[in-house]
Scaffold this motif. Structure first.
Motif, PDB file in Angstrom:
ATOM      1  N   GLU A  54      53.452  54.193  62.307  1.00 42.94           N
ATOM      2  CA  GLU A  54      52.591  54.713  61.253  1.00 42.94           C
ATOM      3  C   GLU A  54      52.750  53.824  60.030  1.00 42.94           C
ATOM      4  O   GLU A  54      53.863  53.552  59.586  1.00 42.94           O
ATOM      5  N   SER A  55      51.612  53.374  59.501  1.00 44.34           N
ATOM      6  CA  SER A  55      51.659  52.465  58.355  1.00 44.34           C
ATOM      7  C   SER A  55      50.551  52.834  57.386  1.00 44.34           C
ATOM      8  O   SER A  55      49.377  52.936  57.773  1.00 44.34           O
ATOM      9  N   HIS A  56      50.926  53.018  56.127  1.00 44.84           N
ATOM     10  CA  HIS A  56      49.955  53.360  55.093  1.00 44.84           C
ATOM     11  C   HIS A  56      49.296  52.088  54.566  1.00 44.84           C
ATOM     12  O   HIS A  56      49.972  51.101  54.255  1.00 44.84           O
ATOM     13  N   LYS A 100      42.435  58.852  54.638  1.00 38.83           N
ATOM     14  CA  LYS A 100      43.003  59.828  53.717  1.00 38.83           C
ATOM     15  C   LYS A 100      42.149  59.838  52.456  1.00 38.83           C
ATOM     16  O   LYS A 100      41.108  59.208  52.386  1.00 38.83           O
ATOM     17  N   ARG A 137      43.924  56.531  50.498  1.00 35.98           N
ATOM     18  CA  ARG A 137      44.481  55.499  51.357  1.00 35.98           C
ATOM     19  C   ARG A 137      44.170  55.855  52.804  1.00 35.98           C
ATOM     20  O   ARG A 137      43.728  56.964  53.111  1.00 35.98           O
ATOM     21  N   SER A 138      44.409  54.925  53.683  1.00 35.12           N
ATOM     22  CA  SER A 138      44.228  55.164  55.109  1.00 35.12           C
ATOM     23  C   SER A 138      45.546  54.922  55.813  1.00 35.12           C
ATOM     24  O   SER A 138      46.442  54.248  55.290  1.00 35.12           O
ATOM     25  N   THR A 139      45.666  55.464  57.010  1.00 34.49           N
ATOM     26  CA  THR A 139      46.904  55.324  57.769  1.00 34.49           C
ATOM     27  C   THR A 139      46.600  54.688  59.113  1.00 34.49           C
ATOM     28  O   THR A 139      45.739  55.164  59.865  1.00 34.49           O
ATOM     29  N   ASP A 185      46.425  50.188  51.925  1.00 37.97           N
ATOM     30  CA  ASP A 185      45.773  50.335  50.618  1.00 37.97           C
ATOM     31  C   ASP A 185      44.304  49.954  50.702  1.00 37.97           C
ATOM     32  O   ASP A 185      43.783  49.205  49.878  1.00 37.97           O
ATOM     33  N   LYS A 242      47.872  53.990  62.785  1.00 37.41           N
ATOM     34  CA  LYS A 242      48.810  54.571  63.740  1.00 37.41           C
ATOM     35  C   LYS A 242      48.699  53.829  65.067  1.00 37.41           C
ATOM     36  O   LYS A 242      47.704  53.161  65.342  1.00 37.41           O
ATOM     37  N   SER A 259      53.839  48.718  51.795  1.00 41.65           N
ATOM     38  CA  SER A 259      54.922  49.496  52.391  1.00 41.65           C
ATOM     39  C   SER A 259      55.120  49.089  53.843  1.00 41.65           C
ATOM     40  O   SER A 259      54.157  48.763  54.559  1.00 41.65           O
TER      41      SER A 259
END
Length: 825
Positions: free
Chosen positions: A205-207, A183, A186-188, A209, A190, A466
């Motif tokens: 799905e996890s965000h 992103k 940040r990156s995601t 940092d 999956k 998160s």
């Protein structure tokens, strides 16, 4: 030379080698049967990039490089694709179909159904392209004239699984695809789960940092192209995702450090909601050898390994305290066969050395761990090794014996934790958690709430992240356990673990409010604030204790250490019963689905195991110092070995008091017996006055009976008798036939008799012929009055016929004559 190119879900290894004619062969090795199978041969020298075979071994997917850029230019083959991906019918060898002919590298991987499933007529193949996408091909096969051929005559059906990814990892054991989509800031992360009876589903799905500026796609566990992987390694993400059977999900990530003598890596404990970033100061900075940290999955641990520098084992289930991470350096950190950084962990407890193309099973050596525990000098090493030995390995008599012997030698060397407490709590946790799902989140696994120690040369920063978002319903297995872990984090997991705070308050409150008699009866002092302390409540507590002791006898028939479990100890039974009640309430609040009967069984097992572990420690200590039951006598002084055992028992008592844990009945008797044999009188009395030694009826009675009345023994007996609680003293005094004790008994008899008289008025004294004529009128009057009270049925010592008016009279007369210096006959 042989090179491993892939590992399939069933553990079979695909490898290649070059023949005499420079032919390229592809073979399959079965780890279970130790047999090889030849799959296919290319009549030319090829550089195989990726290869996979379906579970029925009827189809083979191969990706290889046709020409290098230089070869294409020299041969004027610019229109020919650099890379080719083929689908081959190999049962028997038949048709070859081209899936991809492109200038970008492609990796192939067949999906595998669940084990034991019937042969399928449909296979699914994943293609991961360097162009940052992954797609799935559906391939139907039919059997024609003893040949298995592809049914689709035209283009094979396919579906796009993921797009715009910069990193992907295949989990062949659980058939999962993890990938990262970048992103802006940040990156995601999956995850796509592939199912045997349906297609696939995006499930996580996890965000993250982490910012990713890489342009290279990094593929993990999609086969192993040695030349290309080593070129790309320094330019792409060093990242792996590991899962554990208990529902742990970890992402291991190594970043380049600007400081040449430092290495930095992060472990994202996604199932806990935080990550830990470690910075390690290196001992030797040979830059040409230092590349990247290698990560390994050991189920209960994640290992970060830098050859020649360190091996860091991080506890997945309990990563909150750094002291449960085992950080090894020097010779302890050396893994002989893994001297390179190009290491991948295809599945649990397995590593592939990509540099030499060899795969190894990796595990923690039990004997080496115990040696490390015995030789360690720092608390962080001791505590981590102790927990690893207790929680990672199955319990055996020999390993428990070695750990207990180590504890007995290191009681005074561990400064930041109590090894006895950690042994008991961790052993209980390990034994009980398999009994029910989620029990690991409710039982304590350590006695430590905080740990302020350090690991030399290592700094750690913890950040909250998160929680992952899961998209499924009623899932079982790993995803169900991960969901349960995430729910525990939402509800403040540390507070779910059983603590002894309530038990300690309840225990102290009852001891203050009740006077326990030696027969287990009790006098209850109630007021408005103590309405709960009813007789029925306390009787229920004692019933709980009886169940524990009877339950212990049924599954542990071994001979007990005398006099453990051979006498009644009502205070310890009260604590046992309270622990049963408190632990049962705690589990009932969080395990409603388990059922009351099962919870009752778990609680009884827990408390019984606790008592048995304490007995186990004492039995091993007894065996080590070669003591036997005859030490429970007082006709000689204790030996050096007995004093060592007494010291260990004192530390067991201290550990039990610190955790508010019950002790086996008879513990205080044995402890006091050793104290009498080993300690000088002033030290013995000091221990008794400060609550280290507890006076018990069994030990005091034996002491009064066995020791003769020498001057030294009289001093010991009198000092102990004067310290007896009143209810116990009323029984014990009768077993010591000594003038001083007789005087004490007579005084207490008169006091109790007069107190029971109360406001009663005596009638005319009853004349009685006394055994000794006494002309002292006050004494005559007193004895006659006591006789009158006894005749009215007031007897403070109803069950003991040693005390009566004549005894009081004779004792008083003897005491008076002694004070006057007269001879009495």
């Amino acid at each position: 030379a042989l090179y491993i190119v892939n590992v399939e879900r069933n553990g079979k290894i695909i490898y290649t080698w070059k023949g005499n004619q420079r032919n390229t062969h592809i073979g399959l090795y079965d780890l279970q049967t130790k047999q090889n199978e030849h799959l296919y041969m290319f009549e030319r020298d090829l550089q195989i990039i990726s290869c996979s075979v379906n579970s029925e071994r009827t189809l083979l997917a191969v990706s290889f490089r046709q020409y290098t850029e230089e070869e294409r230019v020299s041969r004027l083959l610019q229109s020919v694709s650099k890379y080719l991906t083929l689908l081959i019918e190999i049962h028997p060898i038949n048709n070859v179909r081209v899936l991809k002919a492109v200038d970008s590298c492609v990796r192939v991987q067949f999906l595998y159904p669940v084990e034991g499933r019937n042969t399928s007529t449909e296979s699914h193949l994943l293609l991961a392209s360097e162009d940052k996408y992954i797609e799935q091909f559906d391939i139907r096969v039919v059997e024609e004239e003893h040949k298995v051929v592809i049914q689709n005559s035209g283009q094979l059906p396919r579906a796009r699984v993921a797009d715009d990814l910069i990193w992907a990892q295949w989990d062949m054991m659980e058939q999962r695809l993890f990938y990262i989509v970048p992103k802006e800031s940040r990156s995601t992360l999956k995850c796509v789960q592939f199912y045997p009876d349906e297609n696939f589903n995006s499930i996580l799905e996890s965000h993250l940092d982490i910012s990713v500026n890489d342009t290279h796609l990094k593929l993990v566990n999609f086969g192993y192209n040695y030349c290309q992987d080593q070129d790309v390694a320094s330019k792409s993400l060093n990242l792996q995702v590991f899962t554990s059977k208990a529902g742990g999900l970890c992402m291991c990530y190594s970043v380049a450090s600007d400081i040449p003598d430092e290495i930095t890596y992060s472990i994202y404990f996604l199932h806990k909601g935080y990550n830990k970033t470690f910075t390690v100061s290196l001992e030797r900075t040979e830059s040409h050898r230092l590349k990247e940290v290698a990560f390994m999955n050991l189920d209960y641990y994640v290992a970060a390994y830098l050859p020649g520098q360190f091996l860091h084992l991080l506890n997945i289930q309990h990563p909150d305290l750094l002291c449960y991470s085992l950080f090894l350096t020097g010779e302890d950190a050396r893994i002989d066969v893994l001297q390179n950084c190009s290491i991948r962990s295809p599945h649990m407890s397995t590593v592939l050395d990509c540099y030499v193309g060899s795969m190894y099973a990796v595990s923690i050596c039990h004997s080496a761990l115990l040696r490390f525990l015995q030789n360690s000098k720092q608390d962080s090493e001791r505590l981590a090794a102790l927990h690893c030995a207790l929680l990672y390995f199955q319990h055996t008599e020999d390993s428990e014996m070695q750990i207990i012997w180590w504890i007995s030698e290191n009681l005074s060397t561990c400064h930041s934790f109590d090894p006895i407490q950690e042994f008991i709590i961790a052993s209980l946790y390990c034994r009980m958690c398999p009994e029910a799902h989620n029990l690991d989140k409710l039982l304590p696994y350590t006695s430590l709430l905080h740990w302020i120690g350090i690991i030399p040369g290592v700094t750690c920063a913890t950040d909250i992240i998160s929680l992952p978002v899961l998209e499924f319903r009623n899932s079982k297995g790993f995803w169900g356990k991960l969901s349960s872990n995430l729910e525990s984090v939402k509800y403040a997991e540390p507070h779910l673990h059983y603590r002894n705070n309530v038990l300690r308050r309840e225990w102290r409150s009852i001891l203050i409010g009740c006077v326990l008699c030696s027969f287990g009866d009790f006098c209850l002092f109630t007021n408005q604030r103590e309405e709960r302390r009813t007789t029925a409540y306390l009787r229920n507590i004692f019933e709980n204790a009886k169940k524990v002791l009877s339950h212990l006898d049924t599954w542990d028939p071994e001979e007990r250490l005398i006099p453990l479990f051979q006498e009644e100890d009502y205070q310890q039974q009260l604590l046992m019963g309270l622990m049963v009640a408190q632990l049962k309430d705690h589990l009932m609040r969080h395990l409603q689905y388990v059922g009351k009967k099962k919870i009752d069984q778990i609680v009884l097992d827990y408390v019984a195991n606790l008592l048995n572990l304490i007995h186990r420690i004492m039995k091993e200590v007894w065996r080590r110092y070669q003591l036997h039951s005859c030490i429970f006598c007082f006709d000689e002084r204790g030996s050096t070995e007995e004093f060592a055992v007494f010291h260990i028992m004192s530390r067991i008592l201290e550990a039990a008091n610190g955790m508010c844990m019950p002790l086996p009945p008879g513990f205080h008797t044995l402890h006091l017996g050793l104290g009498v044999r080993c300690l000088p009188l002033h030290t013995l009395l000091h221990y008794i006055d400060n609550g280290v030694l507890h006076l018990t009826e069994t030990c005091v009675r034996k002491l009064l009976r066995d020791l003769d009345d020498t001057e030294e023994n009289e001093k010991l007996k009198f000092s102990i008798v004067m310290r007896l609680p009143e209810t116990l003293g009323q029984k014990i005094h009768q077993f010591w036939n000594h003038p001083v004790n007789a005087n004490l008994i007579a005084r207490k008899y008169v006091k109790l008799l007069l107190e029971k008289l109360g406001n009663r008025q005596c009638s005319r004294p009853i004349p009685e012929r006394l055994s000794v004529p006494v002309e002292f009128l006050p004494l005559n009057y007193l004895t006659n009055m006591l006789a009158e009270i006894e005749s009215q049925g007031v007897h403070p010592y109803e069950n003991q016929d040693h005390v009566n008016v004549r005894f009081v009279e004779e004792t008083a007369l003897k005491h008076t004559m002694t004070l006057l210096g007269l001879n009495y006959s």
